[in-house]
Motif scaffolding. Sequence first.
Motif, PDB file in Angstrom:
ATOM      1  N   THR A   4      27.793 -12.738  34.858  1.00 21.37           N
ATOM      2  CA  THR A   4      27.721 -11.979  33.602  1.00 21.37           C
ATOM      3  C   THR A   4      26.947 -10.678  33.781  1.00 21.37           C
ATOM      4  O   THR A   4      26.940  -9.833  32.896  1.00 21.37           O
ATOM      5  CB  THR A   4      27.038 -12.801  32.497  1.00 21.37           C
ATOM      6  N   THR A   7      28.513  -6.954  33.099  1.00 21.77           N
ATOM      7  CA  THR A   7      29.727  -7.054  32.286  1.00 21.77           C
ATOM      8  C   THR A   7      29.496  -6.390  30.930  1.00 21.77           C
ATOM      9  O   THR A   7      28.560  -6.766  30.223  1.00 21.77           O
ATOM     10  CB  THR A   7      30.109  -8.529  32.056  1.00 21.77           C
ATOM     11  N   GLU A   9      29.641  -5.595  27.069  1.00 24.21           N
ATOM     12  CA  GLU A   9      29.873  -6.355  25.844  1.00 24.21           C
ATOM     13  C   GLU A   9      29.829  -5.374  24.675  1.00 24.21           C
ATOM     14  O   GLU A   9      29.237  -4.305  24.780  1.00 24.21           O
ATOM     15  CB  GLU A   9      28.758  -7.390  25.632  1.00 24.21           C
ATOM     16  N   ARG A  11      28.442  -3.909  21.414  1.00 25.85           N
ATOM     17  CA  ARG A  11      27.199  -3.876  20.631  1.00 25.85           C
ATOM     18  C   ARG A  11      27.476  -3.010  19.404  1.00 25.85           C
ATOM     19  O   ARG A  11      27.998  -1.901  19.540  1.00 25.85           O
ATOM     20  CB  ARG A  11      26.054  -3.224  21.390  1.00 25.85           C
ATOM     21  N   LEU A  23      30.821  -0.399  23.857  1.00 25.25           N
ATOM     22  CA  LEU A  23      31.164  -1.372  24.897  1.00 25.25           C
ATOM     23  C   LEU A  23      30.278  -1.043  26.093  1.00 25.25           C
ATOM     24  O   LEU A  23      30.518  -0.071  26.810  1.00 25.25           O
ATOM     25  CB  LEU A  23      32.650  -1.270  25.262  1.00 25.25           C
ATOM     26  N   ASP A  26      24.401  -4.808  29.758  1.00 25.48           N
ATOM     27  CA  ASP A  26      22.988  -4.967  29.393  1.00 25.48           C
ATOM     28  C   ASP A  26      22.074  -3.958  30.069  1.00 25.48           C
ATOM     29  O   ASP A  26      21.040  -3.586  29.518  1.00 25.48           O
ATOM     30  CB  ASP A  26      22.506  -6.380  29.777  1.00 25.48           C
ATOM     31  N   GLN A  72      21.770  -1.854  24.882  1.00 27.62           N
ATOM     32  CA  GLN A  72      21.889  -3.230  24.390  1.00 27.62           C
ATOM     33  C   GLN A  72      20.858  -3.543  23.305  1.00 27.62           C
ATOM     34  O   GLN A  72      21.146  -4.229  22.340  1.00 27.62           O
ATOM     35  CB  GLN A  72      21.740  -4.183  25.594  1.00 27.62           C
TER      36      GLN A  72
ATOM     37  N   ARG B   8      21.162  -9.125  33.373  1.00 24.95           N
ATOM     38  CA  ARG B   8      21.550  -9.625  32.073  1.00 24.95           C
ATOM     39  C   ARG B   8      20.287  -9.661  31.224  1.00 24.95           C
ATOM     40  O   ARG B   8      19.185  -9.819  31.763  1.00 24.95           O
ATOM     41  CB  ARG B   8      22.106 -11.040  32.255  1.00 24.95           C
TER      42      ARG B   8
END
Lengths: 161, 332
Positions: A4, A7, A9, A11, A23, A26, A72, B8
């Motif tokens: 992950t 990658t 994500e 927000r 997009l 993190d 993020q 992460r």
Amino acid sequence: MQDTQGTPEVRVFRLNGRPHAALVADHVLLLDYLREQAGLTGTKRGCDGGECGACTVLIDGRPRLACLTRAQECAGHDVETIEGIGAPGRMSALQRAFHERLGTQCGYCTPGMVMAAEALLRRDPDPDEAAIRAALGGNLCRCTGYVKIIEAVHDAVGTPR
Amino acid sequence: METLPPFRVATPATIAEAVAAAQESRAARFIAGGTDLMVNLRHGIGAPDVLIDLRGIVDLHGVWTDLAGTTVGAAVTLAELAGDAALAARYPAVAEAAAAVGAPAHREAGTVGGNLCLDTRCVFYNRSAWWREANGFCLKHQGSVCHVAPTGTRCHAAFSGDLAPALLVHDATVEIAGPQGLRRQALDALYAEDGAAHLRLAPGEFLTRVILPADSARSAYAKARARAAIDFPLAGVAVALRAEAGRVAALRVAITGTNARPLLLAGTEALLGAAVDVDAAWLERLGKLVQKQVQPMRTTLLAAQYRRRVAAALAQRLAATLAGAASQAHAA
């Protein structure tokens, strides 16, 4: 867990008053996101290490450094950049004061200066010179010697935000 | 500067979730404001696979006061702390120290826990990866020699947080969460005099709260730095002084920026009992105590000897001011 990392994500946050979906992975800095993905290059990359204030933006109305902030962590918050201050052809009172007082020379520090001053004037509509100097303490300028910048912010005191 | 390495971010909502997240990975790091950690990560110092952002934990927020004292959540920002008038009235040095950190944008992001757990600093360490590599790295990270003291065996990087000395002079306790649950200890016991391992925290442990006992001592904090904003302390000094019947009844002095840990000055009990309108000889004794115990090394661009002398001068100045105020109150 490993897979992950990195990658992107989605927000969701507010960007200059409008709902915005980013997009973004993190580990991407807000500064990089704003400049490289959102196309908002008004936020400047100066020292790029939290020491010069050129990348100052507002998060929930408070000054923050985009070079130390991850995109993020803005999820659910209200992000404002220099592009959200005034409008094309219509400067805010603070921007006009910088213009008229010659508070900007090469202009590189100006977006950060305006954002830091904007945060001050929202919190304290009538700051004295000491408060203005303290609020801009984290913003470096190599041109003006600061006097004209302080005068500009002082001129904008009392004008509608 | 380099871009961040991929990682992460975990956003636990409770202390238990944060403890569990830390146990999932040996390379996880806790983060709050990130004003120092993000810079170090971009310098290639550490490569965590997960950052555990502690700011979403409600129990880590808030400042509350009762008769026993004041409790401050570790995720309270330095701006919140500096702007807390009630706290400033009870523990002036704490609010002054919070206001002296960085610049406004750093204080909006930086937190109490982050400032107390701030990494130590050195001119050979806070550098880009290529700079450190070209210099053969250093004892603190990836290397085997301390460039500050090459014949020594330990790292001399200086602790540079502003809050710790202010909290130390008010005898603060910290609450720590970890795999074994919650524990409390004196803030002083959180630190060790080793620049490469200055925090006595076990893996997976993080600060949750700072507890300040009720204290009638008056206090103040002063910081020497090259610029009036942004910079870390060349030396930062907190002094707490309590007077009784015109005499100095309690005196605590703590110093940051000169040692690998925030230093609580030993031997101040020898200065108690003096008339509160302290004389030059008393201040001289205080200055000597400071000069003897601080250990500034060549970790900053300014000379170590300057930092030694400025630490003593700040301690004398603050003590004289606090004693003077107590003396006036006694006369009135």
